[in-house]
Design a protein around this motif. Structure first.
Motif, PDB file in Angstrom:
ATOM      1  N   MET A   1      -5.787  12.870 -31.433  1.00 35.32           N
ATOM      2  CA  MET A   1      -4.876  11.821 -31.869  1.00 35.32           C
ATOM      3  C   MET A   1      -4.808  10.731 -30.805  1.00 35.32           C
ATOM      4  SD  MET A   1      -0.844  12.119 -32.870  1.00 35.32           S
ATOM      5  CE  MET A   1       0.117  10.661 -33.233  1.00 35.32           C
ATOM      6  N   THR A   2      -4.916   9.491 -31.216  1.00 34.88           N
ATOM      7  CA  THR A   2      -4.914   8.377 -30.268  1.00 34.88           C
ATOM      8  C   THR A   2      -3.580   8.269 -29.537  1.00 34.88           C
ATOM      9  OG1 THR A   2      -6.492   7.113 -31.591  1.00 34.88           O
ATOM     10  CG2 THR A   2      -5.169   5.881 -30.009  1.00 34.88           C
ATOM     11  N   GLU A   3      -3.683   8.096 -28.218  1.00 38.28           N
ATOM     12  CA  GLU A   3      -2.522   7.802 -27.387  1.00 38.28           C
ATOM     13  C   GLU A   3      -2.744   6.428 -26.758  1.00 38.28           C
ATOM     14  OE1 GLU A   3      -0.970  11.225 -24.965  1.00 38.28           O
ATOM     15  OE2 GLU A   3      -2.920  12.077 -25.520  1.00 38.28           O
ATOM     16  N   PHE A   4      -1.693   5.869 -26.215  1.00 36.03           N
ATOM     17  CA  PHE A   4      -1.785   4.544 -25.597  1.00 36.03           C
ATOM     18  C   PHE A   4      -1.070   4.535 -24.252  1.00 36.03           C
ATOM     19  CE2 PHE A   4      -2.125   3.830 -30.150  1.00 36.03           C
ATOM     20  CZ  PHE A   4      -3.185   2.930 -30.248  1.00 36.03           C
ATOM     21  N   THR A   5      -1.575   3.716 -23.353  1.00 32.13           N
ATOM     22  CA  THR A   5      -0.894   3.423 -22.109  1.00 32.13           C
ATOM     23  C   THR A   5      -1.071   1.933 -21.827  1.00 32.13           C
ATOM     24  OG1 THR A   5      -0.589   4.102 -19.800  1.00 32.13           O
ATOM     25  CG2 THR A   5      -2.867   3.907 -20.591  1.00 32.13           C
ATOM     26  N   THR A   6      -0.321   1.422 -20.888  1.00 34.49           N
ATOM     27  CA  THR A   6      -0.404   0.003 -20.546  1.00 34.49           C
ATOM     28  C   THR A   6      -0.849  -0.139 -19.097  1.00 34.49           C
ATOM     29  OG1 THR A   6       1.361  -0.526 -22.106  1.00 34.49           O
ATOM     30  CG2 THR A   6       0.850  -2.186 -20.443  1.00 34.49           C
ATOM     31  N   THR A   7      -1.814  -1.009 -18.853  1.00 37.70           N
ATOM     32  CA  THR A   7      -2.335  -1.213 -17.507  1.00 37.70           C
ATOM     33  C   THR A   7      -1.401  -2.114 -16.708  1.00 37.70           C
ATOM     34  OG1 THR A   7      -3.603  -3.268 -17.813  1.00 37.70           O
ATOM     35  CG2 THR A   7      -4.602  -1.237 -18.623  1.00 37.70           C
ATOM     36  N   ALA A   8      -1.646  -2.185 -15.407  1.00 38.81           N
ATOM     37  CA  ALA A   8      -0.860  -3.058 -14.539  1.00 38.81           C
ATOM     38  C   ALA A   8      -1.052  -4.525 -14.896  1.00 38.81           C
ATOM     39  CB  ALA A   8      -1.231  -2.818 -13.081  1.00 38.81           C
ATOM     40  N   ARG A   9      -2.107  -4.846 -15.617  1.00 37.60           N
ATOM     41  CA  ARG A   9      -2.362  -6.222 -16.055  1.00 37.60           C
ATOM     42  C   ARG A   9      -1.759  -6.498 -17.424  1.00 37.60           C
ATOM     43  NH1 ARG A   9      -6.781  -8.680 -13.445  1.00 37.60           N
ATOM     44  NH2 ARG A   9      -6.307 -10.447 -14.800  1.00 37.60           N
ATOM     45  N   GLY A  10      -1.094  -5.504 -18.011  1.00 36.32           N
ATOM     46  CA  GLY A  10      -0.433  -5.691 -19.298  1.00 36.32           C
ATOM     47  C   GLY A  10      -1.303  -5.409 -20.507  1.00 36.32           C
ATOM     48  N   ASP A  11      -2.491  -4.856 -20.305  1.00 30.88           N
ATOM     49  CA  ASP A  11      -3.370  -4.528 -21.430  1.00 30.88           C
ATOM     50  C   ASP A  11      -3.017  -3.151 -21.988  1.00 30.88           C
ATOM     51  OD1 ASP A  11      -5.115  -6.838 -21.437  1.00 30.88           O
ATOM     52  OD2 ASP A  11      -5.936  -6.087 -19.552  1.00 30.88           O
ATOM     53  N   ARG A  12      -3.067  -3.024 -23.317  1.00 35.33           N
ATOM     54  CA  ARG A  12      -2.775  -1.754 -23.991  1.00 35.33           C
ATOM     55  C   ARG A  12      -4.081  -0.983 -24.169  1.00 35.33           C
ATOM     56  NH1 ARG A  12      -1.317  -0.400 -29.849  1.00 35.33           N
ATOM     57  NH2 ARG A  12       0.324   1.200 -29.733  1.00 35.33           N
ATOM     58  N   LEU A  13      -4.127   0.211 -23.594  1.00 34.44           N
ATOM     59  CA  LEU A  13      -5.354   1.007 -23.554  1.00 34.44           C
ATOM     60  C   LEU A  13      -5.218   2.204 -24.474  1.00 34.44           C
ATOM     61  CD1 LEU A  13      -7.967   0.745 -21.743  1.00 34.44           C
ATOM     62  CD2 LEU A  13      -7.010   2.657 -20.417  1.00 34.44           C
ATOM     63  N   ALA A  14      -6.192   2.368 -25.392  1.00 33.38           N
ATOM     64  CA  ALA A  14      -6.195   3.487 -26.333  1.00 33.38           C
ATOM     65  C   ALA A  14      -7.098   4.596 -25.809  1.00 33.38           C
ATOM     66  CB  ALA A  14      -6.691   3.022 -27.697  1.00 33.38           C
ATOM     67  N   PHE A  15      -6.655   5.846 -25.964  1.00 35.67           N
ATOM     68  CA  PHE A  15      -7.452   6.954 -25.447  1.00 35.67           C
ATOM     69  C   PHE A  15      -7.188   8.232 -26.225  1.00 35.67           C
ATOM     70  CE2 PHE A  15      -3.481   7.038 -23.044  1.00 35.67           C
ATOM     71  CZ  PHE A  15      -3.148   8.386 -23.002  1.00 35.67           C
ATOM     72  N   ASP A  16      -8.130   9.177 -26.082  1.00 33.41           N
ATOM     73  CA  ASP A  16      -7.980  10.545 -26.541  1.00 33.41           C
ATOM     74  C   ASP A  16      -8.009  11.446 -25.318  1.00 33.41           C
ATOM     75  OD1 ASP A  16      -7.990   9.987 -29.341  1.00 33.41           O
ATOM     76  OD2 ASP A  16     -10.176   9.829 -29.285  1.00 33.41           O
ATOM     77  N   ARG A  17      -7.147  12.467 -25.316  1.00 32.14           N
ATOM     78  CA  ARG A  17      -7.059  13.376 -24.179  1.00 32.14           C
ATOM     79  C   ARG A  17      -7.170  14.808 -24.690  1.00 32.14           C
ATOM     80  NH1 ARG A  17      -1.904  12.175 -20.730  1.00 32.14           N
ATOM     81  NH2 ARG A  17      -1.042  12.376 -22.832  1.00 32.14           N
ATOM     82  N   TYR A  18      -7.918  15.630 -23.938  1.00 34.64           N
ATOM     83  CA  TYR A  18      -8.161  17.009 -24.360  1.00 34.64           C
ATOM     84  C   TYR A  18      -7.940  17.957 -23.181  1.00 34.64           C
ATOM     85  CZ  TYR A  18     -10.881  14.290 -27.765  1.00 34.64           C
ATOM     86  OH  TYR A  18     -11.281  13.357 -28.695  1.00 34.64           O
ATOM     87  N   GLY A  19      -7.435  19.148 -23.460  1.00 30.27           N
ATOM     88  CA  GLY A  19      -7.401  20.228 -22.492  1.00 30.27           C
ATOM     89  C   GLY A  19      -6.388  20.070 -21.385  1.00 30.27           C
ATOM     90  N   GLU A  20      -6.505  20.976 -20.414  1.00 28.82           N
ATOM     91  CA  GLU A  20      -5.586  20.990 -19.277  1.00 28.82           C
ATOM     92  C   GLU A  20      -6.325  21.503 -18.052  1.00 28.82           C
ATOM     93  OE1 GLU A  20      -1.245  22.865 -18.019  1.00 28.82           O
ATOM     94  OE2 GLU A  20      -1.926  22.908 -20.106  1.00 28.82           O
ATOM     95  N   GLY A  21      -6.198  20.783 -16.938  1.00 32.71           N
ATOM     96  CA  GLY A  21      -6.851  21.185 -15.695  1.00 32.71           C
ATOM     97  C   GLY A  21      -7.250  19.961 -14.906  1.00 32.71           C
TER      98      GLY A  21
END
Length: 269
Positions: A1-21
């Motif tokens: 499922m797509t997640e989002f974060t915002t960079t220090a420059r104000g850009d919205r970054l879309a990503f997928d994240r899996y697992g733990e470690g």
């Protein structure tokens, strides 16, 4: 499922994240984004099963990471920093970066810029020892880009790739979209210029993290030459041939290599 974060420059970054470690962040080269790159997604999912947190993000201006304006190297490095923090959950905890093609020069530039990086896995880094030619190639690309001639800029960027790459791309129904994505390649070009100059000046020797530089079992001779340049320039670099062809890898063996490498990279106490 797509997640989002915002960079220090104000850009919205879309990503997928899996697992733990321990964290492994994938950095695409020229063109790919998550929805059109199932090989990287499968690799990330497989590597996560080996005890990692893996993260695949859309580069700025691609996929769901919508971004306007000039997408230069500084903005891309801010995006990589945000991706590392999203993968680790902490601004100071490092991640291994896995670059693909020109994504390798972005990964190396991130490490050189002091981002929290504890290892570099580089797939078919298109590194050359001709810094002047690289700079001239990208200067013309940026001139065309700034003039608004995106098709000419895209063709210029692909100038030294195998001719079949351009023939296949320009003959496909996706060519108009590929042309539009030329605006996302500025950071690739700028990082390649930086990398070739750093190689010429001996500055790559300052990167003191483990480096695994890889190429496919069926690849272009220049990729093996580039891997040798990396090994000669970076103190902790080793090279390895991994199953793959046509500038891409096979997910299962690549995931195994990445998991073993990431788990071997030291983390802060």
């Amino acid at each position: 499922m797509t997640e989002f974060t915002t960079t220090a420059r104000g850009d919205r970054l879309a990503f997928d994240r899996y697992g733990e470690g321990p964290a492994l962040v994938f950095i695409a080269g020229a063109g790919p984004f998550r929805a059109g790159d199932p090989i990287t997604t499968e690799t990330a999912e497989l590597a996560a099963r080996e005890g990692l947190t893996t993260l695949v993000f859309d580069r700025l201006g691609r996929g769901e990471s919508e971004a306007d304006g000039v997408l230069d190297l500084d903005r891309e490095l801010a995006a990589i920093r945000a991706a590392i923090e999203a993968a680790t959950g902490n601004a100071n905890t490092p991640a291994v970066l896995c670059g693909h093609s020109s994504g390798c020069s972005l990964a190396v530039a991130a490490a050189a810029a002091g981002l929290p990086v504890n290892g570099l896995a580089l797939w078919e880094f298109p590194l050359t020892d001709d810094a002047d030619d690289t700079a001239a190639w990208i200067a013309e690309f940026e001139r065309l880009l700034d003039a608004g001639d995106l098709e000419a800029a895209q063709r210029q960027y692909m100038r030294d790739m195998p001719p079949e790459f351009l023939a296949q791309a320009s003959g496909s129904p996706a060519w108009p979209a590929i042309v539009q994505s030329a605006r996302t390649l500025r950071a690739d070009g700028q990082s390649l210029v930086w990398a070739t100059r750093a190689l010429a000046q001996g500055d790559l020797a300052r990167i003191r993290v483990p480096v695994l530089t890889m190429y496919g079992t069926e690849t272009f001779p220049v990729m093996r030459t580039a891997a040798s340049l990396v090994v000669g320039a970076m103190p902790q670099a080793v090279e390895k041939e991994v199953a793959g062809a046509m500038h891409s890898w096979e997910p299962a063996p690549m995931a195994a290599e990445l998991a073993a490498f990431t788990l071997s990279c030291p983390l802060p106490a």
